[in-house]
Structure formats: C-alpha cells, structure tokens
Design an enzyme around this catalytic site. Structure first.
Site, short mmCIF file in Angstrom:
data_model
loop_
_atom_site.label_atom_id
_atom_site.label_comp_id
_atom_site.label_asym_id
_atom_site.label_seq_id
_atom_site.Cartn_x
_atom_site.Cartn_y
_atom_site.Cartn_z
N LYS A 233 73.05 48.50 8.80
CA LYS A 233 72.71 48.04 10.15
C LYS A 233 74.00 47.51 10.79
O LYS A 233 74.46 46.42 10.46
CB LYS A 233 71.64 46.94 10.14
CG LYS A 233 71.21 46.58 11.55
CD LYS A 233 70.24 45.43 11.59
CE LYS A 233 69.76 45.21 13.02
NZ LYS A 233 70.87 45.07 13.99
N ARG A 253 71.63 50.93 25.15
CA ARG A 253 70.22 50.60 25.01
C ARG A 253 69.72 49.79 26.22
O ARG A 253 68.55 49.87 26.60
CB ARG A 253 70.00 49.80 23.72
CG ARG A 253 68.58 49.34 23.53
CD ARG A 253 68.44 48.49 22.28
NE ARG A 253 67.28 47.62 22.37
CZ ARG A 253 66.99 46.67 21.50
NH1 ARG A 253 67.78 46.47 20.46
NH2 ARG A 253 65.94 45.90 21.65
N GLU A 281 75.77 54.19 17.27
CA GLU A 281 76.31 52.85 17.50
C GLU A 281 77.80 52.96 17.82
O GLU A 281 78.55 53.62 17.09
CB GLU A 281 76.12 51.99 16.26
CG GLU A 281 76.26 50.51 16.49
CD GLU A 281 74.92 49.83 16.79
OE1 GLU A 281 74.92 48.64 17.08
OE2 GLU A 281 73.88 50.52 16.73
N LYS A 404 64.28 46.72 9.96
CA LYS A 404 65.63 46.17 9.79
C LYS A 404 65.54 45.05 8.74
O LYS A 404 64.79 44.10 8.89
CB LYS A 404 66.21 45.67 11.10
CG LYS A 404 65.33 44.77 11.94
CD LYS A 404 65.97 44.49 13.29
CE LYS A 404 65.05 43.66 14.18
NZ LYS A 404 65.62 43.43 15.52
#
Length: 541
Positions: A233, A253, A281, A404
């Site tokens: 993550k 986002r 990302e 997550k």
C-alpha cells in the site's frame, strides 16, 4: 433557489438514508434541468471558490443588522456557523424572490469575486434583501466556499440512478471528470441512450475497507490466502492514466486533472495502446527506489515544473490495475485477468523508470504476510493491500473484495501547549490543539496540531480545563499551562526546515488522553529524531 434551499433543509434535518434519497429524487424530478445540474455539482462536493472574504461578509452583515462586530462574534460563538449566524441576524427581506438557482449562480455568484469591494458589498446586500432565512443560509455557504451538507456523492448517485432508472455505476461514471453544469448535461446524465463523448473521462475509483486487527483477527477471516493478491500500500497520489484517440489525461482520485504537472507521466501516453486506462499510484522514484512522500510534496500543487525539479524529483506511475484496453471496459473481468493484461502492457512499454508494475507480495499464509507487512516502513509503504483475485473493479468502496491492511501508526506522548476554537458545531469549544515535546534544553517545542480522536465528553472536559489554565493570547490561539499529556498517532515522519522542531509528522491525531502521566513524563524530540533515516525518510518506530 427556494427549492434548493428547501432541499438543503430536508437533507440537513434527517439522518435516514432513505429519507435523503427520497428528498433528492423529489427535487431532481421537479427541478429545472439547469438548476438540477448546479445542484448536483454542489451536492457531490464541487463547491465554488470563496467569492468574498469571510471578514468582509461579517463586517457588512453586522452593519446591515445594526449591531457591533463584537456582538456578531458572540452570536457566532453561540451558533457555531458563520453562514447561519449572518442569516439569523439580518433583518427580514424587503422583497421576495424565487430566482432560479442557476441564475443566482451564473449571473451573481461566479462573477462576484472579480468585482471591486464596494460592488461586492452592494451585491451582497441586494441578495440578502431578496432572500428568506433558509435561502440566505445556503447562499452564504456558497459565497464563503464552505458549502457542504450531510449527503454523500454516493447518495446523490443513487437518487439520480433511481430517477433515471439507470445503474448507479453508470451515473457515477458520467459524473466523473471535467463537466460544466448545464441543462444539456443534466439531461444526458439521465438519458439511458446517452453515449460518452468525453475522451478524458476517468472511471470511478475502486476503494478499499480497512481491516480491523483488534476485532476481527486481522485477515484470517478472509479465508485461503491463495485466493488473494497482496500488494504494497503505497503513500503517493492515486491516479488514472488515460490514453484515448491520441490524447493523454492524468486524473487524481480527487478528480483533479494534473496531466501538465507530471509531464514524464503524460509522455507515457503515446507509448500505450490507444484506448488504455491504467489505475496506479504516483510516487517519486529515483535510483531504483521509492522516495519519501516529503519529496512528492515538492511537486504537489505546482502548475508548472521546472527542469531542476524534474531532475531532482522524478516521478513514476506504479500501475496496479487495467480498467480499459483497446477501448474495452475491463472492470467486470476478474482481477487476475486485468492484472495479466496490465503486465503485458507494462512489459511492452518497457520504460522501467516511469511505468512500473506494482509488485505483488508473496505469502503462503497470513502469518507469513504479517511478517512481511511488519517491514512496510522500510519500503516507505503503509502496509499491504489485499485484493480478491476473482474480484471485479467496483465503483467506490464495496466491502468484501478489497482491503487495506495498514501497519500500526507511530505514537508519541506529547504535551498540550496551546489551543484554538473549532469551526461549525465546535465553534464555541476549544478543539484544535497544538502539542509539544521536550528538547535538549528542557523546553517544549511544538511538533503537531491535531483536533480528532477525543470523545464529545472528553472535548468538553478539555475545553473547561483550557479556559481555567489560559496563559497568553495570540489572535485566536490561547497558550495554556503545560500539564495535560496525550498520546498522538501519526503515519510518517520527515525532516522539515519549516518547523521549529525540524520535524514534520504525517496525519497526526489523538489516540487517548494520558491522565496517568505528568508533563515531565512526555516524550522528547530525540525520540522522534531517532526514527528518521536518510535525508528525509522515515524508519521503523
């Protein structure tokens, strides 16, 4: 405007989801399409920029109400909301207007910030005199740029889907990207046969739920680890890279178009197959390694990036999902299929310093993955993402397929040294706190500000204590005697030349009030400094 103000009141007065959806459906069913388009824009969070400084609004409202500034301030403390305070104090309107919302916005609100101060004052007085209390309240919210109401974008999407007899996912997709509120847009939003002609439009992001280690035993309840894909993550900027009809777009986002801000990523577009959408990302990547988020912050918000910054802070896209391939929407395919096709595209593009397939994390058991996860900070990651291999790419946050699994935050015991009042419903309470640690000279040095983590009862107790132990005033800030100790949590730590302590912490919040500790028991700056490694990177706590 009156119908929109009534909708705001209806949404604000209930906590029931069904009642909110019904109110939204009723409004959109009868509203003029231009009004409805602006209402959608505001309700999903696309609020306009502040048109008039808050100080001027209060000053002009006090004069119009015939009261001194200090009295308006006292009223604000009691009400807790500047927009509502002004709406309540203004005299009754001298005329009644039911001007459409779209007219108010397009003819008055949007041009307002470009006028000189005297013109702004006169326009504001004229609008206040033509509105009742509920309209003034909503109008003030829009002018101040502080418009928000207790309804999520997901509920707005549900209501529109119900009205148009559409799938919520279809509506959510149509609401993404860059669009201008208009009658045509609202009608196309609900048209079952509407075709998407916006090449830049991103897809709604699929989001994950956090795993609660304490109450659910971590991921053990998810079944066989072989059915899941584990990834790091990352702590960067979530985005979608879009290449369609020879044009490239990069959306965050938060639905911000940032193509021009990351030219090295925009340059990837022409190298991708046309009709590609990659989810990933943005991370600073240099010398074969991910760099701290502090480095990425040097580029966030910059409209243009010079050659020096491009060289010193190069970014890469860590790709972890493929949403569109050759113009085909892949979101309904299992993750394992999307991932395989993504791997082929990344390999064919072959720019390993700019487009990187986000690595998966192997683990034969949850215990083995937990052991790997413990070293997340060494990789500048926040933990692990767990994704079911047969999962589709959902719209928004759907429980069950994406999780997550973050590592425990860093913690420190710090002393409360100053406070200021909150905003909104907390405007009459001291809820925004500054915390400090002891330095080598036994002085308290500020290291973080935090306002979340306490219960309502604890907030009231701390507020009462602050009022009894104030020392000095600096504008809205009140210093206090250094006695109370709180345990703070934060996600990362980095060196900072902008802070007196030389350290900045990421996402600080209050874990608990340490009533068992005295100020002298609080941690020292060296405790934080020991957690730093490299020029600006974090290490294990």
């Amino acid at each position: 405007m009156k119908a929109f103000a009534d909708l705001y009141s209806a949404l604000d007065e209930t906590t029931k989801t069904t009642a909110k959806v019904e109110a939204l459906v009723a409004y959109f069913a009868q509203a003029d399409p231009r009004d409805a388009a602006w209402a959608v824009s505001f309700l999903i969070g696309r609020k306009p920029r502040q048109a008039v400084p808050a100080k001027k609004m209060r000053e002009w409202a006090a004069i119009e109400a015939g009261i001194p500034d200090w009295l308006l301030g006292e009223c604000y403390d009691a009400v807790g909301d500047a927009a509502e305070t002004i709406a309540l104090l203004l005299p009754p309107p001298d005329r009644s207007s039911d001007r459409p919302l779209a007219d108010w916005v397009e003819s008055v609100l949007l041009p307002l910030r470009n006028h000189d101060e005297e013109t702004q004052r006169q326009i504001l007085l004229d609008t206040w005199r033509a509105m009742d209390h509920s309209q003034r309240f909503v109008w003030n919210k829009l002018i101040s740029g502080a418009f928000r109401v207790g309804v999520s974008a997901q509920l707005v999407t549900r209501a529109l889907a119900k009205l148009g007899k559409l799938e919520p996912g279809t509506v959510a997709h149509r609401l993404m990207g860059d669009w201008t509120p208009s009658a045509d847009f609202f009608q196309s939003l609900l048209d079952p046969d509407s075709s998407d002609t916006d090449l830049s439009r991103p897809y709604p992001f699929c989001l994950a739920h956090p795993i609660d280690d304490s109450g659910q035993g971590g991921p053990a309840g998810l079944g066989d680890p072989a059915a899941w894909q584990a990834e790091w993550k990352w702590d960067g900027i979530r985005c979608q890279l879009i290449q369609r009809s020879g044009e490239t777009f990069l959306w965050t986002r938060g639905e911000e178009l940032v193509t021009d801000r990351y030219p090295e990523l925009a340059g990837l577009g022409p190298m991708l197959p046309d009709g590609s959408v990659i989810d990933g990302e943005i991370l600073v990547y240099r010398d074969g390694a991910v760099q701290p988020f502090a480095q990425l912050q040097r580029r966030i918000g910059r409209k243009t990036v010079g050659k020096t910054l491009l060289k010193d802070v190069p970014v890469a896209l860590f790709a972890f999902d493929l949403l569109e391939d050759a113009g085909e929407d892949l979101r309904a395919l299992p993750l394992r299929n999307r991932r395989a096709r993504l791997a082929e595209i990344v390999a064919a593009t072959n720019i390993p310093t700019r487009l990187i397939l986000s690595p998966t994390v192997p683990g034969a058991s949850w215990a083995e993955l937990a052991e790997v996860r413990a070293g997340s900070r060494d990789r500048l990651a926040e933990g692990l993402m767990l994704k079911r291999l047969d999962s589709i790419y959902h719209v928004g946050r759907v429980r069950g397929d994406w999780w997550k699994w973050k590592i425990a935050p860093m913690t420190v015991d710090a002393v409360l040294t100053s406070a200021r009042r909150g905003s909104g419903k907390r405007a009459s309470l001291y809820t925004d706190y500054t915390f400090s640690l002891w330095d080598d000279s036994d002085r308290l040095v500020p290291i973080a500000q935090a306002y979340s983590g306490l219960t309502d009862e604890e907030i009231r107790r701390v507020d009462a204590w602050i009022r009894r132990h104030m020392v000095e005033s600096f504008g809205p800030v009140r210093t206090v005697t250094p006695e109370l100790v709180f345990e703070l949590a934060f996600e990362g730590i980095q060196r900072s030349t902008r802070h007196k302590s030389g350290i900045a912490v990421r996402f600080p919040r209050i874990l608990r009030w340490r009533t068992d500790k005295r100020a002298t028991d609080a941690d020292r700056l060296e405790t934080l400094r020991a957690r730093l490694s490299g020029p600006d990177g974090p290490s294990q706590p």
